[in-house]
Design a protein around this motif. Structure first.
Motif, mmCIF file in Angstrom:
data_model
loop_
_atom_site.group_PDB
_atom_site.id
_atom_site.type_symbol
_atom_site.label_atom_id
_atom_site.label_comp_id
_atom_site.label_asym_id
_atom_site.label_seq_id
_atom_site.Cartn_x
_atom_site.Cartn_y
_atom_site.Cartn_z
ATOM 1 N N ILE A 203 43.000 26.565 47.947
ATOM 2 C CA ILE A 203 42.416 27.818 48.429
ATOM 3 C C ILE A 203 42.743 28.917 47.428
ATOM 4 C CG2 ILE A 203 42.391 29.528 50.306
ATOM 5 C CD1 ILE A 203 43.955 26.556 51.497
ATOM 6 N N THR A 204 41.695 29.542 46.885
ATOM 7 C CA THR A 204 41.895 30.612 45.909
ATOM 8 C C THR A 204 41.255 31.890 46.427
ATOM 9 O OG1 THR A 204 41.820 28.961 44.147
ATOM 10 C CG2 THR A 204 41.547 31.267 43.495
ATOM 11 N N PHE A 205 42.059 32.933 46.559
ATOM 12 C CA PHE A 205 41.502 34.239 46.906
ATOM 13 C C PHE A 205 41.111 34.938 45.615
ATOM 14 C CE2 PHE A 205 44.245 33.045 50.421
ATOM 15 C CZ PHE A 205 43.369 33.197 51.480
ATOM 16 N N PHE A 206 40.149 35.824 45.720
ATOM 17 C CA PHE A 206 39.715 36.524 44.504
ATOM 18 C C PHE A 206 39.364 37.969 44.817
ATOM 19 C CE2 PHE A 206 35.925 34.493 46.286
ATOM 20 C CZ PHE A 206 35.047 35.555 46.358
ATOM 21 N N HIS A 207 39.329 38.752 43.762
ATOM 22 C CA HIS A 207 38.917 40.142 43.881
ATOM 23 C C HIS A 207 37.429 40.263 43.620
ATOM 24 C CE1 HIS A 207 39.029 44.461 43.717
ATOM 25 N NE2 HIS A 207 38.336 44.404 42.599
ATOM 26 N N SER A 208 36.742 41.049 44.450
ATOM 27 C CA SER A 208 35.339 41.377 44.166
ATOM 28 C C SER A 208 35.130 42.833 44.547
ATOM 29 C CB SER A 208 34.392 40.425 44.900
ATOM 30 O OG SER A 208 34.569 40.525 46.292
ATOM 31 N N GLU A 209 33.946 43.339 44.250
ATOM 32 C CA GLU A 209 33.749 44.787 44.298
ATOM 33 C C GLU A 209 34.052 45.402 45.657
ATOM 34 O OE1 GLU A 209 30.260 45.941 42.058
ATOM 35 O OE2 GLU A 209 30.167 47.821 43.169
ATOM 36 N N ARG A 210 33.667 44.717 46.720
ATOM 37 C CA ARG A 210 33.833 45.322 48.056
ATOM 38 C C ARG A 210 35.148 44.949 48.733
ATOM 39 N NH1 ARG A 210 27.701 44.398 50.248
ATOM 40 N NH2 ARG A 210 26.658 45.846 48.817
ATOM 41 N N CYS A 211 36.060 44.300 48.007
ATOM 42 C CA CYS A 211 37.378 44.009 48.595
ATOM 43 C C CYS A 211 38.082 45.327 48.892
ATOM 44 C CB CYS A 211 38.241 43.202 47.619
ATOM 45 S SG CYS A 211 37.835 41.451 47.550
ATOM 46 N N ILE A 212 38.721 45.408 50.071
ATOM 47 C CA ILE A 212 39.402 46.650 50.405
ATOM 48 C C ILE A 212 40.910 46.532 50.169
ATOM 49 C CG2 ILE A 212 37.670 47.590 51.961
ATOM 50 C CD1 ILE A 212 39.017 46.299 54.270
ATOM 51 N N VAL A 213 41.362 45.369 49.753
ATOM 52 C CA VAL A 213 42.754 45.202 49.306
ATOM 53 C C VAL A 213 42.715 44.475 47.970
ATOM 54 C CG1 VAL A 213 44.002 45.271 51.494
ATOM 55 C CG2 VAL A 213 42.906 43.149 50.782
ATOM 56 N N ARG A 214 43.792 44.620 47.230
ATOM 57 C CA ARG A 214 43.853 43.966 45.927
ATOM 58 C C ARG A 214 45.305 43.616 45.646
ATOM 59 N NH1 ARG A 214 40.480 46.186 40.731
ATOM 60 N NH2 ARG A 214 40.723 44.341 39.413
ATOM 61 N N LEU A 215 45.525 42.489 44.993
ATOM 62 C CA LEU A 215 46.901 42.121 44.629
ATOM 63 C C LEU A 215 47.136 42.542 43.187
ATOM 64 C CD1 LEU A 215 47.379 38.548 46.139
ATOM 65 C CD2 LEU A 215 47.845 40.771 47.167
ATOM 66 N N ASP A 216 48.316 43.078 42.954
ATOM 67 C CA ASP A 216 48.705 43.427 41.588
ATOM 68 C C ASP A 216 49.427 42.219 41.000
ATOM 69 O OD1 ASP A 216 49.949 44.233 39.302
ATOM 70 O OD2 ASP A 216 50.520 46.195 40.087
ATOM 71 N N PRO A 217 48.818 41.576 40.003
ATOM 72 C CA PRO A 217 49.422 40.356 39.461
ATOM 73 C C PRO A 217 50.859 40.573 38.991
ATOM 74 C CG PRO A 217 47.199 40.616 38.621
ATOM 75 C CD PRO A 217 47.527 41.889 39.356
ATOM 76 N N LYS A 218 51.202 41.810 38.683
ATOM 77 C CA LYS A 218 52.565 42.068 38.198
ATOM 78 C C LYS A 218 53.530 42.361 39.334
ATOM 79 C CE LYS A 218 51.062 43.791 33.727
ATOM 80 N NZ LYS A 218 50.552 45.028 33.143
ATOM 81 N N LYS A 219 53.003 42.701 40.502
ATOM 82 C CA LYS A 219 53.918 43.100 41.586
ATOM 83 C C LYS A 219 53.743 42.267 42.848
ATOM 84 C CE LYS A 219 54.277 47.988 40.303
ATOM 85 N NZ LYS A 219 53.774 49.306 40.687
ATOM 86 N N SER A 220 52.743 42.654 43.673
ATOM 87 C CA SER A 220 52.664 42.095 45.022
ATOM 88 C C SER A 220 52.179 40.652 45.058
ATOM 89 C CB SER A 220 51.723 42.972 45.858
ATOM 90 O OG SER A 220 50.465 43.087 45.200
#
Lengths: 246, 246
Positions: free
Chosen positions: B104-121
Protein backbone atom coordinates in the motif's frame (compact mmCIF):
# COMPACT_ATOMS: atom_id res chain seq x y z
CA UNK A 1 -23.80 18.25 -3.33
CA UNK A 2 -25.74 17.84 -0.05
CA UNK A 3 -28.58 15.35 -0.13
CA UNK A 4 -31.60 14.87 2.10
CA UNK A 5 -34.32 12.29 2.32
CA UNK A 6 -38.00 13.23 2.72
CA UNK A 7 -40.69 10.60 2.83
CA UNK A 8 -43.48 12.65 1.36
CA UNK A 9 -42.56 14.59 -1.73
CA UNK A 10 -45.09 16.08 -4.10
CA UNK A 11 -43.25 16.01 -7.44
CA UNK A 12 -45.82 18.47 -8.81
CA UNK A 13 -44.98 21.14 -6.22
CA UNK A 14 -42.56 23.87 -7.28
CA UNK A 15 -41.27 24.25 -3.71
CA UNK A 16 -40.11 22.08 -0.79
CA UNK A 17 -40.13 22.96 2.90
CA UNK A 18 -37.55 21.30 5.17
CA UNK A 19 -37.73 21.24 8.97
CA UNK A 20 -36.17 19.31 11.85
CA UNK A 21 -32.71 17.73 11.73
CA UNK A 22 -32.21 18.35 8.02
CA UNK A 23 -32.94 22.07 8.42
CA UNK A 24 -30.39 22.16 11.23
CA UNK A 25 -27.91 20.33 9.06
CA UNK A 26 -28.35 22.90 6.28
CA UNK A 27 -27.58 25.58 8.90
CA UNK A 28 -24.47 23.67 10.06
CA UNK A 29 -23.31 23.35 6.46
CA UNK A 30 -23.67 27.17 6.18
CA UNK A 31 -25.45 26.80 2.88
CA UNK A 32 -26.26 30.09 1.22
CA UNK A 33 -29.23 31.24 -0.80
CA UNK A 34 -28.92 29.95 -4.35
CA UNK A 35 -26.90 26.87 -3.41
CA UNK A 36 -28.22 23.58 -4.75
CA UNK A 37 -28.92 20.25 -3.07
CA UNK A 38 -30.99 17.16 -3.75
CA UNK A 39 -34.03 15.87 -1.92
CA UNK A 40 -34.82 12.18 -2.41
CA UNK A 41 -38.11 10.48 -1.60
CA UNK A 42 -36.32 7.20 -0.84
CA UNK A 43 -38.40 5.57 -3.52
CA UNK A 44 -36.83 6.27 -6.87
CA UNK A 45 -37.34 10.02 -7.32
CA UNK A 46 -35.15 12.99 -6.46
CA UNK A 47 -35.56 16.74 -6.71
CA UNK A 48 -32.76 19.11 -7.58
CA UNK A 49 -33.41 22.15 -5.38
CA UNK A 50 -32.03 25.62 -4.80
CA UNK A 51 -32.15 27.27 -1.39
CA UNK A 52 -34.44 30.33 -1.34
CA UNK A 53 -35.09 31.06 2.32
CA UNK A 54 -33.92 29.78 5.70
CA UNK A 55 -34.34 30.90 9.29
CA UNK A 56 -32.33 28.00 10.71
CA UNK A 57 -35.44 26.04 11.67
CA UNK A 58 -37.33 26.01 8.40
CA UNK A 59 -35.76 25.89 4.97
CA UNK A 60 -37.57 26.77 1.75
CA UNK A 61 -36.22 25.71 -1.62
CA UNK A 62 -37.36 25.93 -5.22
CA UNK A 63 -37.44 22.75 -7.27
CA UNK A 64 -35.26 23.04 -10.37
CA UNK A 65 -35.72 19.51 -11.65
CA UNK A 66 -37.61 16.29 -10.86
CA UNK A 67 -35.65 13.23 -11.95
CA UNK A 68 -35.37 9.50 -11.39
CA UNK A 69 -32.59 8.26 -9.12
CA UNK A 70 -29.97 6.30 -11.06
CA UNK A 71 -27.67 5.24 -8.24
CA UNK A 72 -29.49 2.09 -7.14
CA UNK A 73 -28.24 -1.38 -8.05
CA UNK A 74 -30.47 -3.23 -10.52
CA UNK A 75 -30.10 -6.27 -8.23
CA UNK A 76 -31.24 -5.87 -4.62
CA UNK A 77 -28.62 -7.39 -2.31
CA UNK A 78 -29.89 -8.19 1.18
CA UNK A 79 -27.19 -8.40 3.85
CA UNK A 80 -27.66 -10.68 6.86
CA UNK A 81 -24.83 -10.40 9.42
CA UNK A 82 -24.40 -12.11 12.77
CA UNK A 83 -24.72 -9.49 15.51
CA UNK A 84 -21.25 -8.35 16.57
CA UNK A 85 -19.86 -6.23 19.37
CA UNK A 86 -19.35 -2.49 19.61
CA UNK A 87 -18.74 -0.40 16.56
CA UNK A 88 -18.42 -3.39 14.24
CA UNK A 89 -22.12 -3.20 13.47
CA UNK A 90 -21.80 0.56 12.78
CA UNK A 91 -19.11 -0.24 10.29
CA UNK A 92 -21.19 -2.93 8.56
CA UNK A 93 -24.11 -0.52 8.19
CA UNK A 94 -22.01 2.38 6.96
CA UNK A 95 -19.99 0.43 4.41
CA UNK A 96 -22.78 -1.79 3.09
CA UNK A 97 -24.96 1.30 2.60
CA UNK A 98 -22.15 3.11 0.82
CA UNK A 99 -21.47 0.13 -1.43
CA UNK A 100 -25.12 -0.31 -2.38
CA UNK A 101 -26.82 -2.96 -0.19
CA UNK A 102 -30.61 -2.91 -0.26
CA UNK A 103 -31.00 -3.56 3.46
CA UNK A 104 -29.00 -4.88 6.40
CA UNK A 105 -30.36 -7.34 8.94
CA UNK A 106 -28.40 -8.44 11.99
CA UNK A 107 -29.31 -11.74 13.56
CA UNK A 108 -28.67 -13.90 16.58
CA UNK A 109 -26.79 -17.16 16.21
CA UNK A 110 -25.23 -19.57 18.65
CA UNK A 111 -21.77 -18.00 18.85
CA UNK A 112 -22.92 -14.38 19.06
CA UNK A 113 -21.40 -12.77 22.13
CA UNK A 114 -23.97 -9.99 22.25
CA UNK A 115 -27.72 -10.13 21.87
CA UNK A 116 -30.47 -7.56 21.55
CA UNK A 117 -33.53 -7.83 23.74
CA UNK A 118 -36.46 -7.14 21.41
CA UNK A 119 -38.33 -5.66 24.37
CA UNK A 120 -35.54 -3.38 25.57
CA UNK A 121 -32.26 -2.58 23.88
CA UNK A 122 -33.20 -3.45 20.30
CA UNK A 123 -35.21 -0.32 19.49
CA UNK A 124 -32.60 2.18 20.61
CA UNK A 125 -29.77 0.26 18.97
CA UNK A 126 -31.63 -0.10 15.68
CA UNK A 127 -32.63 3.57 15.69
CA UNK A 128 -28.97 4.51 16.05
CA UNK A 129 -27.94 2.15 13.25
CA UNK A 130 -30.75 3.48 11.07
CA UNK A 131 -29.31 6.99 11.47
CA UNK A 132 -25.89 5.67 10.37
CA UNK A 133 -27.57 4.16 7.33
CA UNK A 134 -29.29 7.48 6.56
CA UNK A 135 -26.04 9.44 6.86
CA UNK A 136 -24.20 6.99 4.60
CA UNK A 137 -27.10 7.03 2.11
CA UNK A 138 -26.98 10.83 1.93
CA UNK A 139 -23.22 10.91 1.54
CA UNK A 140 -23.06 8.24 -1.15
CA UNK A 141 -26.05 9.53 -3.13
CA UNK A 142 -28.28 6.51 -2.60
CA UNK A 143 -31.88 6.43 -3.83
CA UNK A 144 -33.10 4.62 -0.71
CA UNK A 145 -32.14 4.52 2.95
CA UNK A 146 -31.31 0.84 3.56
CA UNK A 147 -33.49 -0.49 6.36
CA UNK A 148 -31.58 -1.90 9.34
CA UNK A 149 -33.28 -4.77 11.14
CA UNK A 150 -32.68 -7.48 13.73
CA UNK A 151 -33.90 -11.06 13.84
CA UNK A 152 -33.51 -12.94 17.07
CA UNK A 153 -34.35 -16.30 15.52
CA UNK A 154 -31.72 -17.94 13.29
CA UNK A 155 -34.13 -20.29 11.52
CA UNK A 156 -36.53 -17.42 10.90
CA UNK A 157 -33.65 -15.43 9.42
CA UNK A 158 -32.84 -18.31 7.07
CA UNK A 159 -36.47 -18.49 5.93
CA UNK A 160 -36.55 -14.77 5.17
CA UNK A 161 -33.16 -14.72 3.42
CA UNK A 162 -34.04 -17.81 1.38
CA UNK A 163 -36.65 -15.79 -0.52
CA UNK A 164 -33.85 -14.25 -2.62
CA UNK A 165 -32.80 -15.96 -5.83
CA UNK A 166 -29.02 -16.01 -5.26
CA UNK A 167 -28.40 -17.37 -1.77
CA UNK A 168 -24.86 -17.14 -0.37
CA UNK A 169 -23.76 -18.38 3.05
CA UNK A 170 -20.15 -17.48 3.81
CA UNK A 171 -18.39 -20.09 5.90
CA UNK A 172 -14.77 -20.48 6.88
CA UNK A 173 -14.36 -24.24 6.80
CA UNK A 174 -15.50 -27.53 5.34
CA UNK A 175 -17.04 -28.37 2.00
CA UNK A 176 -17.59 -25.11 0.13
CA UNK A 177 -17.91 -23.71 -3.38
CA UNK A 178 -16.09 -20.64 -4.60
CA UNK A 179 -17.85 -17.29 -4.46
CA UNK A 180 -17.31 -16.97 -8.20
CA UNK A 181 -18.92 -20.28 -9.12
CA UNK A 182 -21.83 -19.69 -6.73
CA UNK A 183 -22.62 -16.29 -8.24
CA UNK A 184 -22.13 -17.42 -11.83
CA UNK A 185 -24.36 -20.45 -11.31
CA UNK A 186 -27.33 -18.07 -10.98
CA UNK A 187 -27.44 -15.94 -14.09
CA UNK A 188 -28.94 -13.47 -14.58
CA UNK A 189 -29.08 -12.64 -10.86
CA UNK A 190 -32.37 -11.00 -9.93
CA UNK A 191 -32.03 -10.75 -6.16
CA UNK A 192 -29.43 -11.87 -3.67
CA UNK A 193 -29.07 -12.61 0.04
CA UNK A 194 -25.68 -12.81 1.73
CA UNK A 195 -25.25 -14.35 5.19
CA UNK A 196 -22.07 -13.81 7.22
CA UNK A 197 -21.29 -14.80 10.79
CA UNK A 198 -20.51 -13.06 14.07
CA UNK A 199 -16.98 -12.90 15.58
CA UNK A 200 -16.98 -16.59 16.48
CA UNK A 201 -18.37 -17.81 13.16
CA UNK A 202 -21.10 -20.38 12.67
CA UNK A 203 -21.54 -23.83 14.17
CA UNK A 204 -21.48 -26.79 11.75
CA UNK A 205 -25.20 -27.25 12.47
CA UNK A 206 -25.96 -23.68 11.44
CA UNK A 207 -24.03 -24.14 8.19
CA UNK A 208 -25.93 -27.36 7.54
CA UNK A 209 -29.26 -25.64 8.17
CA UNK A 210 -28.30 -22.95 5.63
CA UNK A 211 -27.41 -25.61 3.09
CA UNK A 212 -30.77 -27.29 3.64
CA UNK A 213 -32.48 -23.92 3.16
CA UNK A 214 -30.96 -23.75 -0.32
CA UNK A 215 -27.91 -21.62 0.36
CA UNK A 216 -24.61 -22.07 -1.47
CA UNK A 217 -22.02 -22.50 1.27
CA UNK A 218 -19.11 -20.37 0.02
CA UNK A 219 -15.48 -19.64 0.71
CA UNK A 220 -14.09 -16.11 0.49
CA UNK A 221 -10.46 -16.98 -0.08
CA UNK A 222 -7.76 -18.29 2.26
CA UNK A 223 -7.43 -15.12 4.33
CA UNK A 224 -9.27 -14.75 7.62
CA UNK A 225 -11.65 -11.80 7.46
CA UNK A 226 -12.96 -9.83 10.40
CA UNK A 227 -16.71 -10.22 10.81
CA UNK A 228 -17.26 -6.56 9.96
CA UNK A 229 -15.29 -6.86 6.71
CA UNK A 230 -16.84 -10.12 5.50
CA UNK A 231 -20.16 -8.77 4.14
CA UNK A 232 -18.36 -6.28 1.88
CA UNK A 233 -16.69 -8.99 -0.20
CA UNK A 234 -19.71 -10.89 -1.51
CA UNK A 235 -21.63 -7.60 -1.83
CA UNK A 236 -18.87 -6.15 -4.00
CA UNK A 237 -18.53 -9.39 -5.97
CA UNK A 238 -22.26 -9.52 -6.75
CA UNK A 239 -22.39 -5.85 -7.80
CA UNK A 240 -19.27 -6.37 -9.90
CA UNK A 241 -20.57 -9.50 -11.60
CA UNK A 242 -24.00 -8.02 -12.34
CA UNK A 243 -22.59 -4.85 -13.92
CA UNK A 244 -23.59 -2.62 -11.02
CA UNK A 245 -20.09 -1.16 -10.62
CA UNK A 246 -20.07 0.24 -14.15
CA UNK B 1 -4.47 -19.54 16.00
CA UNK B 2 -2.02 -16.73 16.90
CA UNK B 3 0.48 -15.84 14.22
CA UNK B 4 3.79 -14.03 14.36
CA UNK B 5 6.24 -12.81 11.77
CA UNK B 6 10.00 -13.35 12.13
CA UNK B 7 12.38 -12.21 9.45
CA UNK B 8 15.05 -14.82 9.97
CA UNK B 9 13.78 -18.34 10.30
CA UNK B 10 15.97 -21.40 9.96
CA UNK B 11 13.57 -24.02 8.63
CA UNK B 12 16.06 -26.73 9.60
CA UNK B 13 15.96 -25.77 13.29
CA UNK B 14 13.67 -27.79 15.55
CA UNK B 15 13.09 -24.80 17.84
CA UNK B 16 12.29 -21.09 17.61
CA UNK B 17 13.05 -18.37 20.15
CA UNK B 18 10.78 -15.32 20.31
CA UNK B 19 11.65 -12.07 22.05
CA UNK B 20 10.47 -8.45 22.08
CA UNK B 21 6.90 -7.37 21.30
CA UNK B 22 5.80 -10.81 20.11
CA UNK B 23 6.96 -12.43 23.36
CA UNK B 24 4.99 -9.80 25.27
CA UNK B 25 1.98 -10.46 23.06
CA UNK B 26 2.16 -14.19 23.85
CA UNK B 27 2.14 -13.23 27.53
CA UNK B 28 -0.87 -10.94 27.03
CA UNK B 29 -2.69 -13.73 25.21
CA UNK B 30 -2.03 -15.93 28.28
CA UNK B 31 -0.94 -18.76 26.03
CA UNK B 32 -0.14 -21.95 27.90
CA UNK B 33 2.53 -24.57 27.38
CA UNK B 34 1.48 -26.92 24.59
CA UNK B 35 -0.64 -24.33 22.78
CA UNK B 36 0.10 -23.93 19.08
CA UNK B 37 0.77 -20.90 16.93
CA UNK B 38 2.36 -20.13 13.57
CA UNK B 39 5.54 -18.23 12.81
CA UNK B 40 5.85 -16.86 9.28
CA UNK B 41 9.05 -15.64 7.62
CA UNK B 42 7.10 -13.14 5.52
CA UNK B 43 8.48 -14.81 2.45
CA UNK B 44 6.41 -17.88 1.70
CA UNK B 45 7.19 -20.23 4.60
CA UNK B 46 5.50 -20.75 7.94
CA UNK B 47 6.24 -22.92 10.95
CA UNK B 48 3.57 -24.57 13.07
CA UNK B 49 4.92 -24.31 16.62
CA UNK B 50 4.02 -25.44 20.12
CA UNK B 51 4.89 -23.36 23.17
CA UNK B 52 7.44 -25.14 25.41
CA UNK B 53 8.80 -22.44 27.71
CA UNK B 54 8.16 -18.77 28.47
CA UNK B 55 9.32 -16.31 31.10
CA UNK B 56 7.34 -13.41 29.63
CA UNK B 57 10.37 -11.93 27.89
CA UNK B 58 11.63 -14.92 25.94
CA UNK B 59 9.44 -17.62 24.45
CA UNK B 60 10.73 -21.02 23.31
CA UNK B 61 8.70 -23.21 21.00
CA UNK B 62 9.17 -26.54 19.24
CA UNK B 63 8.57 -26.66 15.51
CA UNK B 64 5.91 -29.23 14.63
CA UNK B 65 5.76 -28.57 10.90
CA UNK B 66 7.43 -26.46 8.20
CA UNK B 67 5.01 -25.62 5.40
CA UNK B 68 4.47 -23.22 2.52
CA UNK B 69 2.04 -20.35 3.08
CA UNK B 70 -1.07 -20.73 0.95
CA UNK B 71 -2.90 -17.53 1.83
CA UNK B 72 -1.26 -15.18 -0.68
CA UNK B 73 -3.01 -14.08 -3.85
CA UNK B 74 -1.48 -15.48 -7.05
CA UNK B 75 -1.74 -11.95 -8.46
CA UNK B 76 0.07 -9.18 -6.58
CA UNK B 77 -2.23 -6.15 -6.29
CA UNK B 78 -0.42 -2.90 -5.51
CA UNK B 79 -2.60 -0.22 -3.93
CA UNK B 80 -1.84 3.48 -4.51
CA UNK B 81 -4.10 5.80 -2.51
CA UNK B 82 -4.11 9.59 -2.26
CA UNK B 83 -3.00 10.57 1.24
CA UNK B 84 -6.08 11.27 3.37
CA UNK B 85 -6.71 12.75 6.80
CA UNK B 86 -6.74 11.12 10.21
CA UNK B 87 -7.70 7.51 10.63
CA UNK B 88 -8.76 7.08 7.01
CA UNK B 89 -5.25 5.92 6.12
CA UNK B 90 -5.29 3.47 9.05
CA UNK B 91 -8.46 2.02 7.66
CA UNK B 92 -7.04 1.69 4.15
CA UNK B 93 -3.99 -0.16 5.49
CA UNK B 94 -5.96 -2.47 7.77
CA UNK B 95 -8.62 -3.43 5.24
CA UNK B 96 -6.35 -3.74 2.19
CA UNK B 97 -4.00 -5.97 4.19
CA UNK B 98 -6.88 -8.10 5.40
CA UNK B 99 -8.26 -8.45 1.88
CA UNK B 100 -4.92 -9.44 0.37
CA UNK B 101 -3.15 -6.40 -1.14
CA UNK B 102 0.57 -6.88 -1.83
CA UNK B 103 1.55 -3.40 -0.65
CA UNK B 104 0.00 0.00 0.00
CA UNK B 105 1.53 3.29 -1.13
CA UNK B 106 0.07 6.66 -0.23
CA UNK B 107 0.89 9.57 -2.47
CA UNK B 108 0.59 13.30 -2.73
CA UNK B 109 -1.67 14.85 -5.36
CA UNK B 110 -3.01 18.32 -5.94
CA UNK B 111 -6.20 18.07 -3.89
CA UNK B 112 -4.64 16.28 -0.90
CA UNK B 113 -5.41 18.26 2.24
CA UNK B 114 -2.56 16.69 4.23
CA UNK B 115 1.01 16.05 3.23
CA UNK B 116 3.92 14.17 4.78
CA UNK B 117 7.28 15.86 5.05
CA UNK B 118 9.80 13.22 3.98
CA UNK B 119 12.32 14.79 6.35
CA UNK B 120 10.05 14.95 9.38
CA UNK B 121 6.61 13.42 9.83
CA UNK B 122 6.80 10.72 7.19
CA UNK B 123 8.95 8.22 9.09
CA UNK B 124 6.86 8.20 12.27
CA UNK B 125 3.60 8.06 10.35
CA UNK B 126 4.77 5.22 8.11
CA UNK B 127 6.15 3.27 11.07
CA UNK B 128 2.72 3.48 12.73
CA UNK B 129 0.96 2.40 9.53
CA UNK B 130 3.45 -0.44 9.10
CA UNK B 131 2.47 -1.73 12.56
CA UNK B 132 -1.20 -1.63 11.53
CA UNK B 133 -0.27 -3.65 8.45
CA UNK B 134 1.61 -6.19 10.60
CA UNK B 135 -1.31 -6.56 13.02
CA UNK B 136 -3.76 -7.07 10.16
CA UNK B 137 -1.39 -9.52 8.46
CA UNK B 138 -1.16 -11.60 11.66
CA UNK B 139 -4.89 -11.57 12.22
CA UNK B 140 -5.80 -12.49 8.66
CA UNK B 141 -3.11 -15.16 8.25
CA UNK B 142 -1.14 -13.40 5.53
CA UNK B 143 2.13 -14.80 4.20
CA UNK B 144 3.71 -11.35 3.93
CA UNK B 145 3.43 -8.06 5.80
CA UNK B 146 2.35 -5.58 3.11
CA UNK B 147 4.84 -2.75 2.93
CA UNK B 148 3.38 0.72 3.52
CA UNK B 149 5.07 3.55 1.62
CA UNK B 150 4.66 7.19 0.65
CA UNK B 151 5.52 8.97 -2.59
CA UNK B 152 5.54 12.75 -2.57
CA UNK B 153 5.70 13.02 -6.35
CA UNK B 154 2.55 12.23 -8.35
CA UNK B 155 4.34 11.64 -11.65
CA UNK B 156 6.87 9.39 -9.94
CA UNK B 157 4.00 7.42 -8.43
CA UNK B 158 2.47 6.96 -11.88
CA UNK B 159 5.78 5.69 -13.24
CA UNK B 160 6.12 3.14 -10.44
CA UNK B 161 2.49 2.00 -10.64
CA UNK B 162 2.65 1.70 -14.42
CA UNK B 163 5.04 -1.22 -14.10
CA UNK B 164 2.11 -3.50 -13.27
CA UNK B 165 0.32 -5.27 -16.08
CA UNK B 166 -3.28 -4.37 -15.17
CA UNK B 167 -3.40 -0.62 -14.52
CA UNK B 168 -6.58 0.84 -13.01
CA UNK B 169 -7.15 4.51 -12.23
CA UNK B 170 -10.44 5.10 -10.42
CA UNK B 171 -12.06 8.39 -11.32
CA UNK B 172 -15.47 9.82 -10.52
CA UNK B 173 -16.28 11.69 -13.69
CA UNK B 174 -15.77 11.99 -17.44
CA UNK B 175 -14.98 9.37 -20.03
CA UNK B 176 -14.43 6.06 -18.26
CA UNK B 177 -14.60 2.32 -18.82
CA UNK B 178 -16.31 -0.08 -16.44
CA UNK B 179 -14.21 -1.85 -13.83
CA UNK B 180 -15.38 -5.15 -15.26
CA UNK B 181 -14.31 -4.43 -18.84
CA UNK B 182 -10.97 -2.98 -17.71
CA UNK B 183 -10.13 -6.09 -15.68
CA UNK B 184 -11.38 -8.55 -18.29
CA UNK B 185 -9.41 -6.78 -21.04
CA UNK B 186 -6.21 -8.03 -19.38
CA UNK B 187 -6.42 -11.78 -19.09
CA UNK B 188 -4.80 -13.60 -17.48
CA UNK B 189 -3.90 -10.87 -15.00
CA UNK B 190 -0.33 -11.25 -13.73
CA UNK B 191 0.06 -8.11 -11.65
CA UNK B 192 -2.16 -5.13 -10.91
CA UNK B 193 -1.91 -1.54 -9.71
CA UNK B 194 -4.93 0.36 -8.44
CA UNK B 195 -4.88 4.14 -8.00
CA UNK B 196 -7.57 5.95 -5.98
CA UNK B 197 -7.77 9.59 -4.96
CA UNK B 198 -7.77 11.61 -1.74
CA UNK B 199 -10.93 13.21 -0.22
CA UNK B 200 -11.14 15.84 -2.95
CA UNK B 201 -10.52 13.47 -5.86
CA UNK B 202 -8.21 14.06 -8.79
CA UNK B 203 -7.86 17.04 -11.11
CA UNK B 204 -8.66 16.48 -14.81
CA UNK B 205 -4.94 16.93 -15.52
CA UNK B 206 -4.02 14.15 -13.10
CA UNK B 207 -6.54 11.81 -14.73
CA UNK B 208 -5.15 12.68 -18.15
CA UNK B 209 -1.59 11.99 -16.97
CA UNK B 210 -2.71 8.57 -15.72
CA UNK B 211 -4.34 7.82 -19.05
CA UNK B 212 -1.13 8.79 -20.85
CA UNK B 213 0.81 6.49 -18.51
CA UNK B 214 -1.29 3.58 -19.77
CA UNK B 215 -3.93 3.41 -17.04
CA UNK B 216 -7.53 2.42 -17.72
CA UNK B 217 -9.62 5.26 -16.26
CA UNK B 218 -12.45 3.41 -14.52
CA UNK B 219 -15.80 4.04 -12.90
CA UNK B 220 -16.84 2.21 -9.74
CA UNK B 221 -20.59 2.53 -10.09
CA UNK B 222 -22.94 5.48 -9.58
CA UNK B 223 -22.55 5.68 -5.80
CA UNK B 224 -20.10 8.13 -4.23
CA UNK B 225 -17.49 6.24 -2.23
CA UNK B 226 -15.46 7.63 0.65
CA UNK B 227 -11.78 7.79 -0.18
CA UNK B 228 -11.00 5.13 2.44
CA UNK B 229 -13.55 2.72 0.97
CA UNK B 230 -12.61 3.17 -2.67
CA UNK B 231 -9.46 0.96 -2.80
CA UNK B 232 -11.38 -2.04 -1.42
CA UNK B 233 -13.68 -2.26 -4.43
CA UNK B 234 -11.16 -2.75 -7.27
CA UNK B 235 -8.99 -4.89 -4.96
CA UNK B 236 -11.94 -7.20 -4.26
CA UNK B 237 -12.97 -7.20 -7.92
CA UNK B 238 -9.47 -8.20 -9.09
CA UNK B 239 -9.16 -10.98 -6.48
CA UNK B 240 -12.64 -12.19 -7.37
CA UNK B 241 -12.02 -12.19 -11.12
CA UNK B 242 -8.64 -13.94 -10.82
CA UNK B 243 -9.96 -16.76 -8.63
CA UNK B 244 -8.24 -15.50 -5.49
CA UNK B 245 -11.42 -15.52 -3.41
CA UNK B 246 -11.95 -19.25 -3.90
Amino acid sequence: MPRFFMEHIDPASPRVVITGRDAEHIKVLRMRLGETFTVCDGNGTELLCTLTQSDGKTVYADVLEVRPVTSESTVPVHIYAGLAKGDRVDYVVQKCTELGAHDITFFHSERCIVRLDPKKSADAKLARLQRISEEAAKQSGRGIIPRVGYLDDYKGMLREAAQSQLKLFLYETGDRVSLQSAIRAVAPVQSAAVITGPEGGFTPEEAEAAREAGFAVCAMGPRILRCETAPLIPLTAILYETGNLD
